[in-house]
Design an enzyme around this catalytic site. Sequence first.
Site, PDB file in Angstrom:
ATOM      1  CB  THR A 131       2.641   1.165   5.450  1.00 42.16           C
ATOM      2  OG1 THR A 131       2.297  -0.102   5.968  1.00 42.16           O
ATOM      3  CG2 THR A 131       4.138   1.358   5.658  1.00 42.16           C
ATOM      4  CG  ASP A 132      -0.363  -1.338   9.235  1.00 40.63           C
ATOM      5  OD1 ASP A 132       0.424  -1.653   8.318  1.00 40.63           O
ATOM      6  OD2 ASP A 132      -1.343  -2.050   9.555  1.00 40.63           O
ATOM      7  CD  GLU A 133       4.181  -4.021   6.215  1.00 39.92           C
ATOM      8  OE1 GLU A 133       5.394  -4.267   6.196  1.00 39.92           O
ATOM      9  OE2 GLU A 133       3.357  -4.613   5.491  1.00 39.92           O
ATOM     10  CE1 TYR A 156       6.286  -0.600   1.427  1.00 36.22           C
ATOM     11  CE2 TYR A 156       5.401  -1.820   3.296  1.00 36.22           C
ATOM     12  CZ  TYR A 156       5.259  -0.850   2.316  1.00 36.22           C
ATOM     13  OH  TYR A 156       4.085  -0.124   2.230  1.00 36.22           O
ATOM     14  CE  LYS A 160       5.381   4.032   2.456  1.00 41.06           C
ATOM     15  NZ  LYS A 160       5.029   4.844   1.259  1.00 41.06           N
TER      16      LYS A 160
HETATM   17  P1  NAD Z   1       1.633  -0.488  -5.873  1.00 44.36           P
HETATM   18  O1  NAD Z   1       2.912  -1.246  -5.817  1.00 44.36           O
HETATM   19  O2  NAD Z   1       0.397  -1.149  -6.355  1.00 44.36           O
HETATM   20  O3  NAD Z   1       1.815   0.825  -6.774  1.00 44.36           O
HETATM   21  C1  NAD Z   1       2.950   1.638  -6.688  1.00 44.36           C
HETATM   22  C2  NAD Z   1       2.932   2.591  -7.878  1.00 44.36           C
HETATM   23  O4  NAD Z   1       4.087   3.434  -7.779  1.00 44.36           O
HETATM   24  C3  NAD Z   1       3.002   1.893  -9.225  1.00 44.36           C
HETATM   25  O5  NAD Z   1       2.083   2.466 -10.132  1.00 44.36           O
HETATM   26  C4  NAD Z   1       4.424   2.135  -9.677  1.00 44.36           C
HETATM   27  O6  NAD Z   1       4.566   2.193 -11.099  1.00 44.36           O
HETATM   28  C5  NAD Z   1       4.730   3.475  -9.040  1.00 44.36           C
HETATM   29  N1  NAD Z   1       6.170   3.664  -8.814  1.00 44.36           N
HETATM   30  C6  NAD Z   1       7.029   2.787  -8.219  1.00 44.36           C
HETATM   31  N2  NAD Z   1       8.275   3.291  -8.231  1.00 44.36           N
HETATM   32  C7  NAD Z   1       8.200   4.516  -8.820  1.00 44.36           C
HETATM   33  C8  NAD Z   1       9.156   5.521  -9.110  1.00 44.36           C
HETATM   34  N3  NAD Z   1      10.447   5.350  -8.815  1.00 44.36           N
HETATM   35  N4  NAD Z   1       8.735   6.660  -9.706  1.00 44.36           N
HETATM   36  C9  NAD Z   1       7.416   6.828 -10.021  1.00 44.36           C
HETATM   37  N5  NAD Z   1       6.485   5.895  -9.796  1.00 44.36           N
HETATM   38  C10 NAD Z   1       6.861   4.755  -9.190  1.00 44.36           C
HETATM   39  O7  NAD Z   1       1.450   0.091  -4.400  1.00 44.36           O
HETATM   40  P2  NAD Z   1       0.118   0.291  -3.525  1.00 44.36           P
HETATM   41  O8  NAD Z   1      -0.180  -0.954  -2.823  1.00 44.36           O
HETATM   42  O9  NAD Z   1      -0.892   0.966  -4.339  1.00 44.36           O
HETATM   43  O10 NAD Z   1       0.685   1.330  -2.433  1.00 44.36           O
HETATM   44  C11 NAD Z   1       0.678   2.724  -2.691  1.00 44.36           C
HETATM   45  C12 NAD Z   1       1.230   3.449  -1.474  1.00 44.36           C
HETATM   46  O11 NAD Z   1       0.434   3.153  -0.333  1.00 44.36           O
HETATM   47  C13 NAD Z   1       2.661   3.045  -1.131  1.00 44.36           C
HETATM   48  O12 NAD Z   1       3.346   4.196  -0.701  1.00 44.36           O
HETATM   49  C14 NAD Z   1       2.488   2.057   0.032  1.00 44.36           C
HETATM   50  O13 NAD Z   1       3.608   2.083   0.873  1.00 44.36           O
HETATM   51  C15 NAD Z   1       1.254   2.619   0.709  1.00 44.36           C
HETATM   52  N6  NAD Z   1       0.428   1.632   1.443  1.00 44.36           N
HETATM   53  C16 NAD Z   1       0.012   0.471   0.829  1.00 44.36           C
HETATM   54  C17 NAD Z   1      -0.833  -0.399   1.532  1.00 44.36           C
HETATM   55  C18 NAD Z   1      -1.349  -1.668   0.900  1.00 44.36           C
HETATM   56  O14 NAD Z   1      -1.996  -2.471   1.579  1.00 44.36           O
HETATM   57  N7  NAD Z   1      -1.143  -1.914  -0.381  1.00 44.36           N
HETATM   58  C19 NAD Z   1      -1.219  -0.097   2.838  1.00 44.36           C
HETATM   59  C20 NAD Z   1      -0.754   1.095   3.432  1.00 44.36           C
HETATM   60  C21 NAD Z   1       0.051   1.956   2.720  1.00 44.36           C
HETATM   61  O1  DAU Z   2       0.025  -3.286   6.420  1.00 47.46           O
HETATM   62  C1  DAU Z   2       0.116  -2.536   5.268  1.00 47.46           C
HETATM   63  C2  DAU Z   2       0.964  -3.254   4.261  1.00 47.46           C
HETATM   64  O2  DAU Z   2       0.201  -4.359   3.789  1.00 47.46           O
HETATM   65  C3  DAU Z   2       1.398  -2.377   3.091  1.00 47.46           C
HETATM   66  O3  DAU Z   2       2.213  -1.343   3.571  1.00 47.46           O
HETATM   67  C4  DAU Z   2       2.153  -3.201   2.046  1.00 47.46           C
HETATM   68  O4  DAU Z   2       2.455  -2.393   0.921  1.00 47.46           O
HETATM   69  C5  DAU Z   2       1.269  -4.345   1.607  1.00 47.46           C
HETATM   70  O5  DAU Z   2       1.961  -5.161   0.706  1.00 47.46           O
HETATM   71  C6  DAU Z   2       0.803  -5.172   2.817  1.00 47.46           C
HETATM   72  O6  DAU Z   2       1.902  -5.896   3.395  1.00 47.46           O
HETATM   73  P1  DAU Z   2       1.753  -7.426   3.887  1.00 47.46           P
HETATM   74  O7  DAU Z   2       3.084  -8.031   3.902  1.00 47.46           O
HETATM   75  O8  DAU Z   2       0.923  -7.499   5.115  1.00 47.46           O
HETATM   76  O9  DAU Z   2       0.835  -7.987   2.664  1.00 47.46           O
HETATM   77  P2  DAU Z   2       0.903  -9.342   1.814  1.00 47.46           P
HETATM   78  O10 DAU Z   2      -0.344  -9.364   0.984  1.00 47.46           O
HETATM   79  O11 DAU Z   2       2.207  -9.530   1.154  1.00 47.46           O
HETATM   80  O12 DAU Z   2       0.774 -10.456   2.935  1.00 47.46           O
HETATM   81  C7  DAU Z   2      -0.337 -10.526   3.821  1.00 47.46           C
HETATM   82  C8  DAU Z   2      -0.100 -11.658   4.784  1.00 47.46           C
HETATM   83  O13 DAU Z   2      -0.191 -12.911   4.053  1.00 47.46           O
HETATM   84  C9  DAU Z   2       1.278 -11.663   5.418  1.00 47.46           C
HETATM   85  O14 DAU Z   2       1.186 -12.154   6.754  1.00 47.46           O
HETATM   86  C10 DAU Z   2       2.083 -12.650   4.572  1.00 47.46           C
HETATM   87  C11 DAU Z   2       1.033 -13.655   4.154  1.00 47.46           C
HETATM   88  N1  DAU Z   2       1.282 -14.298   2.825  1.00 47.46           N
HETATM   89  C12 DAU Z   2       1.508 -13.487   1.757  1.00 47.46           C
HETATM   90  C13 DAU Z   2       1.756 -14.026   0.498  1.00 47.46           C
HETATM   91  C14 DAU Z   2       2.036 -13.125  -0.677  1.00 47.46           C
HETATM   92  C15 DAU Z   2       1.242 -15.695   2.685  1.00 47.46           C
HETATM   93  O15 DAU Z   2       1.004 -16.419   3.676  1.00 47.46           O
HETATM   94  N2  DAU Z   2       1.497 -16.214   1.440  1.00 47.46           N
HETATM   95  C16 DAU Z   2       1.761 -15.455   0.347  1.00 47.46           C
HETATM   96  O16 DAU Z   2       2.010 -16.020  -0.751  1.00 47.46           O
END
Ligand code: NAD
Ligand code: DAU
Length: 349
Positions: A131-133, A156, A160
């Site tokens: 992730t970019d975080e 988190y 990562k």
């Molecule tokens: P998600 O939470 O939707 O899905 C995670 C999946 O991993 C689920 O299916 C869960 O059952 C599985 N999982 C969790 N713990 C596990 C374990 N111990 N063993 C096996 N499986 C397990 O997550 P996502 O948003 O799809 O993110 C997927 C990946 O991409 C993550 O590594 C996250 O850090 C990365 N990522 C997410 C975003 C985003 O915006 N969502 C952005 C950049 C990177």
């Molecule tokens: O940048 C990549 C990341 O983006 C991934 O690595 C993470 O897995 C993914 O969850 C996401 O993280 P964020 O914290 O940016 O996403 P989230 O959707 O939780 O929140 C987006 C923005 O909105 C953040 O500034 C927090 C704000 N927010 C979020 C929620 C859930 C609110 O203001 N209210 C809310 O209820």
Amino acid sequence: MKKILITGGAGFIGSHVVRLFVNKYPEYHIYNLDALTYAGNLENIRDIENKPNYTFVKGDIKDIPFIDSLFEQEKFDAVIHLAAESHVDRSITNPNEFIETNVVGTANLLNAFRDTWKDNFDGKLFYHVSTDEVYGSLGKTGLFKETTSYDPQSPYASSKAASDHFVRAYGNTYGLPFVISNCSNNYGANQFPEKLIPLFIHNIKNNKPLPVYGDGKYTRDWLYVVDHAKAIDEIFHKGKRQDTYNIGGFNEWTNIDLILLLCDLMDGRLKRTKGDSAKLITYVKDRAGHDRRYAIDANKLNKELGWKPSVTFEEGLAKTLDWYLDNEEWLENVTSGAYQEYYKKMYGE
Ligand code: NAD
Ligand code: DAU
């Protein structure tokens, strides 16, 4: 036939990656390893479950004997690792779960992959999805580049970042071939409604308050999930080994501007008077340690591999809203039970 293990393939991004690989590469056998936590849902990949080149394996990356015997038995040529705890708010409440899954779980996979191939890693690859975080928070200007120093701010992000370090360390120490990509915020179908966009769609539809953290002026860089999956495909096949690629859509939005756009689009779709949904906006207590701004420089990926997003934000968001409105049953299923308890704890009634 190449055997590829995709972890977390029942989750949001993983399900799109599994679908793309199973459909596009009949010459690969795709194993989807997922523990089916609250975020994992086999409904997300129902359409490909009977394909001959697909196998689902239920299991936990924290379970060392299970992981070791799976690798020993299947001898995976490549791993695309997405399984993780992924929600920042949950990492604030329960950091240890993030350390165990994201850090220790990743190390368990690295050990099993290293032990499978030992000194001969020819044609093998460990692809780590990150992730970019990990880069921390930006000021008003600037973009995260692959060379930006790590400065994770939430549990988190730290978990990562630690997992990224372990992947690079195994590359350096054991010669394990790897590639890492760091992506910005994804949106699209099948995202669990604890994340901003699906949560707000759900709440708008149900006339529930829209909880905006702090002043709402936090900025995120949004990418359509299918474009993330396509970037992973490009990097998996053509990316330089022992290297890193940033993935992003050059698409920055402050939360409040994005929320107002969502409200507007939902008014249209739900046949409400313009401005009605925006009345649900409720400013609430800020997230602890909330990162102010993320923005990705995805030029390296574009220049080296020719990748660029295939849809505009308007197109991607329209597809996303329509998907959630057409798939009410999916939303109802995932928002029952444990979700209700989480919601009460996070936001009150
Ligand atoms: P998600 O939470 O939707 O899905 C995670 C999946 O991993 C689920 O299916 C869960 O059952 C599985 N999982 C969790 N713990 C596990 C374990 N111990 N063993 C096996 N499986 C397990 O997550 P996502 O948003 O799809 O993110 C997927 C990946 O991409 C993550 O590594 C996250 O850090 C990365 N990522 C997410 C975003 C985003 O915006 N969502 C952005 C950049 C990177
Ligand atoms: O940048 C990549 C990341 O983006 C991934 O690595 C993470 O897995 C993914 O969850 C996401 O993280 P964020 O914290 O940016 O996403 P989230 O959707 O939780 O929140 C987006 C923005 O909105 C953040 O500034 C927090 C704000 N927010 C979020 C929620 C859930 C609110 O203001 N209210 C809310 O209820």
